[in-house]
Enzyme design. Structure first.
Site, short mmCIF file in Angstrom:
data_model
loop_
_atom_site.label_atom_id
_atom_site.label_comp_id
_atom_site.label_asym_id
_atom_site.label_seq_id
_atom_site.Cartn_x
_atom_site.Cartn_y
_atom_site.Cartn_z
N ARG A 62 52.69 47.95 32.73
CA ARG A 62 52.16 47.47 33.98
C ARG A 62 50.84 48.61 34.04
NH1 ARG A 62 54.34 50.12 38.13
NH2 ARG A 62 56.18 49.47 37.88
N TYR A 115 32.59 34.37 49.71
CA TYR A 115 33.49 33.20 49.11
C TYR A 115 34.72 33.11 50.31
CZ TYR A 115 36.88 31.86 45.65
OH TYR A 115 37.97 31.14 44.74
N ASP A 187 30.78 41.47 45.81
CA ASP A 187 31.22 40.33 44.81
C ASP A 187 30.01 40.02 43.90
OD1 ASP A 187 32.40 38.31 43.56
OD2 ASP A 187 33.63 37.71 45.27
N LYS A 212 35.49 33.38 35.79
CA LYS A 212 34.33 32.31 35.86
C LYS A 212 33.66 32.59 34.41
CE LYS A 212 35.52 30.92 39.92
NZ LYS A 212 35.29 31.65 41.07
C1 LIG Z 1 36.09 32.34 41.84
C2 LIG Z 1 35.46 33.31 42.52
C3 LIG Z 1 36.51 34.33 43.15
C4 LIG Z 1 38.06 34.35 42.90
O1 LIG Z 1 38.34 34.32 41.45
P1 LIG Z 1 39.49 33.50 41.12
O2 LIG Z 1 39.91 34.12 39.61
O3 LIG Z 1 39.58 31.86 41.02
O4 LIG Z 1 40.81 34.02 42.12
C5 LIG Z 1 36.15 35.35 43.92
N1 LIG Z 1 34.46 35.55 44.28
C6 LIG Z 1 33.91 34.62 43.77
C7 LIG Z 1 32.31 34.63 44.28
C8 LIG Z 1 34.13 33.53 43.10
O5 LIG Z 1 33.34 32.51 42.73
#
Ligand SMILES: *Cc1c(COP(=O)(O)O)cnc(C)c1O
Length: 394
Positions: A62, A115, A187, A212
């Site tokens: 972990r 988000y 973010d 992404k």
């Molecule tokens: C998709 C996304 C997230 C979350 O990512 P996941 O892997 O789907 O949990 C967080 N912030 C932004 C800006 C995103 O586009």
């Protein structure tokens, strides 16, 4: 591809080299170019003293293994961070970052461009842990000081917002925050670690939904938080305490995706720009939301803070009958409808931004498009046929 300097990504070549080499140590893995997948829970210690002192590089599944460490090192280098932790999703990365800066409770300011699941975590989950969340105008810049309370501990920014595409003046927000001892979490998913460097602009914790563009193939969920020196220890401690480890298989897929990110992103950008240029000629389109576009309200900040744009953008349509919209979208052949963007394929979703501060005023439907790596001529033909179907209904 030849790129007019003022239009398409200004990524520097040194970074392309870094993306290929960062975090890899073939000599430690029998010459394997990519760090292999270490599927491991138990890690053996050769002596009882070693077992008790835990001085090995890796001590417990972990807590990390060579596969995850390799990706962490690469992301640290690319982001200019002091440490990086991996989490099972982008949202868990947001949660770990917010819990790190909000430990003990207090006042949290969240950008109205954030988000939606991040907003939800702040308002509905952290609220039960002594966190009082308020939203602020994404365009506030240095004026964010007006929203500071004595209990303000942290700010969450998302620039551009992944649904609303507003750019935020991160250096101004970070400077105001630092003067008051307030932490800033950014973010950075839209820009990826390549196109924007929030830590260099004074941010404390940088969040990436690697799910992404870094994974890039729509086949794994994983997130990362990268910290500056001031927050590195507290971040790693909380991450370890919560047991928020990413799977080695997903870390491997993210590392694999990372190696081609510097060539994929400019192509996503070029395809987005081709779609946008065409959409701007369409009578159905009210406006396009893409900070990399000259004339977009976010363009000056994008020019200053980013070295390129990705393939994700918004399109506000003029008011259109629901049946027309359904005929348009349901019949698309190349654009899939789904939320998690950044893969090689094109996507479209309808979007209704949740807002607390700055109302959303577009009258028609808002679409969010992800330009994939298909030939943009085919993508344009798919959308054109969609507009024709919508027109046939009205
Ligand atoms: C998709 C996304 C997230 C979350 O990512 P996941 O892997 O789907 O949990 C967080 N912030 C932004 C800006 C995103 O586009």
């Amino acid at each position: 591809m030849s790129k007019p300097a003022d239009q398409i990504g200004r990524q520097d070549d040194a970074q392309a080299t870094q993306v290929v080499h960062a975090g890899r140590t073939p000599s430690a893995h029998f010459g394997a170019v990519s760090t292999p997948v270490y599927r491991v829970s138990t890690i053996l210690h050769p002596t009882v003293t070693g077992l008790e002192t835990s001085k090995q590089a890796f001590t417990y599944g972990r807590r990390g293994n060579p596969t995850t460490r390799s990706l962490e090192d690469a992301l640290c280098q690319l982001s200019g961070g002091a440490d990086c932790v991996l989490t099972p999703s982008g949202l868990s990365a947001v949660a770990v970052a917010l819990m790190t800066v909000m430990a003990g409770g207090g006042h949290l300011l969240v950008s109205d461009s954030a988000y939606e699941p991040s907003r939800d975590a702040a308002v509905n989950t952290l609220s039960g842990m002594g966190v009082h969340t308020e939203f602020f105008d994404p365009l506030a810049g240095a004026a964010i000081v007006e929203r500071f309370l004595p209990a303000t501990k942290a700010i969450l920014v998302e620039s551009p917002g992944s649904l609303t595409f507003e750019m935020q003046d991160i250096p101004a927000i970070a400077a105001a925050a630092r003067a008051r001892g307030i932490a800033v979490v950014a973010d950075n998913t839209w820009a990826t670690p390549l196109l924007c460097k929030p830590l260099a602009m004074g941010v404390d914790l940088q969040v990436e939904a690697l799910t992404k563009y870094v994974v890039g193939h729509a086949d794994a969920s994983i997130g990362a938080v990268i910290a500056n020196a001031a927050w590195a220890k507290r971040l790693r401690h909380l991450h370890g305490a919560l047991g928020q480890c990413a799977s080695p298989d997903d870390a491997f897929l993210a590392s694999r995706g990372l190696r081609t990110l510097a060539v994929r992103l400019p192509q996503h950008e070029a395809n987005a720009r081709a779609l946008i240029a065409w959409l701007q000629t369409r009578p159905e389109v009210a406006r396009v939301l893409y900070p990399g576009l000259e004339g977009d309200p976010g363009y000056p900040l994008w020019r200053r803070d980013c070295t390129g744009a990705c393939g994700l953008f918004g399109v506000a349509l003029k008011p259109m009958a629901r049946a027309g919209l359904e005929a348009m979208l349901d019949g698309l052949r190349l654009f899939g409808m789904g939320w998690s963007w950044g893969g090689f394929e094109s996507l479209v979703v309808t979007a209704r931004p949740k807002r607390n501060i700055r109302p959303w005023t577009d009258e028609g439907p808002l679409l969010r498009l992800h330009a994939g790596l298909e030939d943009p001529k085919d993508l344009i033909a798919d959308l054109a046929a969609g507009f024709d179907r919508a027109k046939a209904i009205v």
